[in-house]
Design an enzyme around this catalytic site. Structure first.
Site, PDB file in Angstrom:
ATOM      1  N   ARG A  90      -6.762  -0.273 -18.498  1.00 15.35           N
ATOM      2  CA  ARG A  90      -6.050  -0.945 -17.409  1.00 15.35           C
ATOM      3  C   ARG A  90      -5.243  -2.126 -17.935  1.00 15.35           C
ATOM      4  O   ARG A  90      -4.095  -2.334 -17.530  1.00 15.35           O
ATOM      5  CB  ARG A  90      -7.040  -1.424 -16.353  1.00 15.35           C
ATOM      6  CG  ARG A  90      -6.368  -2.206 -15.236  1.00 15.35           C
ATOM      7  CD  ARG A  90      -7.337  -2.675 -14.180  1.00 15.35           C
ATOM      8  NE  ARG A  90      -6.629  -3.372 -13.115  1.00 15.35           N
ATOM      9  CZ  ARG A  90      -7.177  -3.702 -11.960  1.00 15.35           C
ATOM     10  NH1 ARG A  90      -8.442  -3.402 -11.715  1.00 15.35           N
ATOM     11  NH2 ARG A  90      -6.469  -4.344 -11.046  1.00 15.35           N
ATOM     12  N   ASN A 144      -8.111   6.258  -8.450  1.00 13.38           N
ATOM     13  CA  ASN A 144      -6.663   6.079  -8.485  1.00 13.38           C
ATOM     14  C   ASN A 144      -6.011   6.802  -9.665  1.00 13.38           C
ATOM     15  O   ASN A 144      -6.651   6.982 -10.691  1.00 13.38           O
ATOM     16  CB  ASN A 144      -6.333   4.586  -8.569  1.00 13.38           C
ATOM     17  CG  ASN A 144      -6.477   3.881  -7.241  1.00 13.38           C
ATOM     18  OD1 ASN A 144      -6.082   4.421  -6.226  1.00 13.38           O
ATOM     19  ND2 ASN A 144      -7.043   2.691  -7.252  1.00 13.38           N
ATOM     20  N   CYS A 164      -8.655   5.559   0.596  1.00 15.85           N
ATOM     21  CA  CYS A 164      -8.227   4.244   0.112  1.00 15.85           C
ATOM     22  C   CYS A 164      -8.670   3.210   1.130  1.00 15.85           C
ATOM     23  O   CYS A 164      -8.824   3.525   2.318  1.00 15.85           O
ATOM     24  CB  CYS A 164      -6.707   4.231  -0.059  1.00 15.85           C
ATOM     25  SG  CYS A 164      -6.024   2.663  -0.661  1.00 15.85           S
ATOM     26  N   HIS A 194      -0.785   3.868  -1.533  1.00 13.82           N
ATOM     27  CA  HIS A 194      -0.201   2.654  -2.091  1.00 13.82           C
ATOM     28  C   HIS A 194       1.299   2.558  -1.838  1.00 13.82           C
ATOM     29  O   HIS A 194       2.019   1.865  -2.564  1.00 13.82           O
ATOM     30  CB  HIS A 194      -0.522   2.529  -3.589  1.00 13.82           C
ATOM     31  CG  HIS A 194      -1.961   2.256  -3.857  1.00 13.82           C
ATOM     32  ND1 HIS A 194      -2.480   2.029  -5.122  1.00 13.82           N
ATOM     33  CD2 HIS A 194      -3.027   2.182  -3.017  1.00 13.82           C
ATOM     34  CE1 HIS A 194      -3.785   1.816  -5.039  1.00 13.82           C
ATOM     35  NE2 HIS A 194      -4.137   1.918  -3.766  1.00 13.82           N
ATOM     36  N   TYR A 244       1.183  -3.253  -1.822  1.00 12.69           N
ATOM     37  CA  TYR A 244       1.767  -2.577  -2.986  1.00 12.69           C
ATOM     38  C   TYR A 244       3.288  -2.481  -2.883  1.00 12.69           C
ATOM     39  O   TYR A 244       3.959  -2.244  -3.883  1.00 12.69           O
ATOM     40  CB  TYR A 244       1.167  -1.185  -3.154  1.00 12.69           C
ATOM     41  CG  TYR A 244      -0.262  -1.212  -3.635  1.00 12.69           C
ATOM     42  CD1 TYR A 244      -0.564  -1.275  -4.992  1.00 12.69           C
ATOM     43  CD2 TYR A 244      -1.316  -1.192  -2.732  1.00 12.69           C
ATOM     44  CE1 TYR A 244      -1.870  -1.322  -5.433  1.00 12.69           C
ATOM     45  CE2 TYR A 244      -2.634  -1.236  -3.162  1.00 12.69           C
ATOM     46  CZ  TYR A 244      -2.906  -1.297  -4.514  1.00 12.69           C
ATOM     47  OH  TYR A 244      -4.195  -1.350  -4.951  1.00 12.69           O
TER      48      TYR A 244
END
Length: 421
Positions: A90, A144, A164, A194, A244
């Site tokens: 990440r 995700n 989500c 998102h 987002y």
């Protein structure tokens, strides 16, 4: 009822367990199995999970295992919450795109593509093993990028629904601002995972009065501050975008911030270390307050409601999920995965009809859907050119020179996770 959590060693898991304990009348679990290859984390999380159940008087058992087949055997539902490559991957996803002046984020843009390429093959392998161990189990995907992963699962014939926590987060926030029960708040929530907008906030059900104009008039400043977007933008749009959307609506501003401040991955890694230390305390028997800052707020309540509806508890339920489009947005293919209100029962999720999506939003949804189709193709079949095409299609990349450079960076940082690279 047996429920299995794959990725059970996640620091998210106590949020989930807390919901299972509090809402046991909605979802009467008799056996909860946490599956994770990271034995050290799993023991810490499993110990806290047992203490949470005990504190709240839940009669179910909590077991932990690194063996997926054993953990999934006979399960009624399997929740997937994976992070392939961990926080280290990440961190890379959030940094190398900045070399081209592009947003570094783990679920959208170039970083989101990297995560999809790492994740889809692993999830599909897990799902196949789950199908052998529990042929009738529902798969609830919280991994995700949820839209792409859910599309991969559905395309492979799995009984899957994506989940989500963005929608339930808005529902709870709006209910608090309105001073009403969250169950009375119905969202006109539509788009892709998102990439969604709240176009109406109705009280009492899908046909109730729309109070979104009132929310924006009375609380627009607070809502805008939470989204880190200008209040005048919300007033001009007349909708509430997912946070987002800031990566799209304030792209250059976000990139400038990311180049100077600590990454979200660094913050989360620090919180995870603190949380795991807390989980090891034998006196702790509830989820710590720090977990709310980790992310995933209200995930447990959304997961309980979805699992209960899929498993036949309490009848059909209307809930925001990720599932096949099936003509709901007529400008998208039927097999695109959208995020919207759906009727959920033991046969799955069927999107509710929605008003036509305005061009301002439909255009972006169409572009990102095209990217997601190309991203899934790259994840399933590999190849540098497929990665390049997906990046070129993404609105946050778009230029061929950036797509070329980002393809090289993506492959360099993810080669260990890509069997074809």
């Amino acid at each position: 009822m047996k429920l299995t959590v794959v990725g059970g060693g996640s620091t998210y898991t106590p949020e989930l367990v807390d919901g299972f304990a509090r809402l046991r009348d909605t979802l009467p679990i008799t056996e909860l199995v946490l599956v994770d290859p990271a034995a050290d984390r799993l023991e810490l999380v499993g110990g806290l999970a047992r203490r949470i159940f005990a504190r709240q008087g839940h009669p179910g058992t909590v077991t932990v295992t690194g063996d997926l087949a054993a953990g999934a055997a006979g399960a009624d539902a399997v929740l997937l919450q994976l992070r392939v490559g961990g926080q280290a991957a990440r961190q890379r996803d959030e940094t190398w795109p900045l070399e081209c002046g592009c947003v570094g984020q783990e679920t959208t843009g170039a970083g989101g593509l990297a995560k999809a390429l790492r994740t889809v093959p692993v999830v599909l392998d897990i799902a196949e093993r789950v199908r052998r161990a529990a042929p009738d189990a529902w798969i609830i995907d919280f991994t995700n990028p949820v839209g792409i992963v859910t599309r991969a699962l559905l395309g492979a014939g799995h009984r899957a629904v994506g989940l989500c926590n963005v929608a339930i987060g808005f529902q709870r926030k709006f209910a608090a601002l309105l001073g009403t029960d969250p169950a009375e708040v119905h969202l006109d929530h539509v788009g892709l995972n998102h990439l969604t907008w709240e176009r109406a906030v109705r009280l009492g059900g899908p046909d109730g009065p729309d109070v979104l104009p009132r929310l924006l008039a009375e609380h627009g400043g607070a809502i805008a501050a939470d989204l880190r977007l200008p209040r005048p933008l919300l007033d001009r749009l007349g909708v509430v975008p997912s946070y987002y959307l800031r990566y799209f609506y304030a792209h250059d501003e976000v990139v400038a911030e990311q180049r100077t401040g600590p990454s979200r991955a660094e913050e989360v890694a620090r919180m995870e270390r603190e949380l795991l230390a807390m989980y090891g305390d034998p006196a702790l028997d509830e989820k710590p307050e720090l977990l709310a800052r980790r992310g995933g707020a209200f995930y447990s309540e959304a997961a309980v409601g979805l699992a209960a509806a899929l498993l036949g508890g309490g009848g059909p339920r209307v809930q925001v999920v990720n599932t096949y489009n099936r003509g709901t947005l007529p400008f998208l293919p039927d097999d695109a995965v959208i995020e919207t209100q759906a009727a959920v029962d033991g046969s799955g999720a069927v999107p509710l009809a929605v008003p036509a999506l305005e061009p301002l939003y439909a255009g972006l949804v169409a572009r990102v859907t095209a990217y997601e189709e190309l991203a899934l193709d790259a994840a399933l079949r590999g190849g540098r050119d497929r990665v390049f095409r997906a990046l070129l299609a993404h609105p946050l990349v778009g230029q061929y020179a950036y797509a070329e450079t980002l393809t090289d960076l993506l492959l360099a940082h993810n080669r260990e996770h890509l069997a074809w690279a």
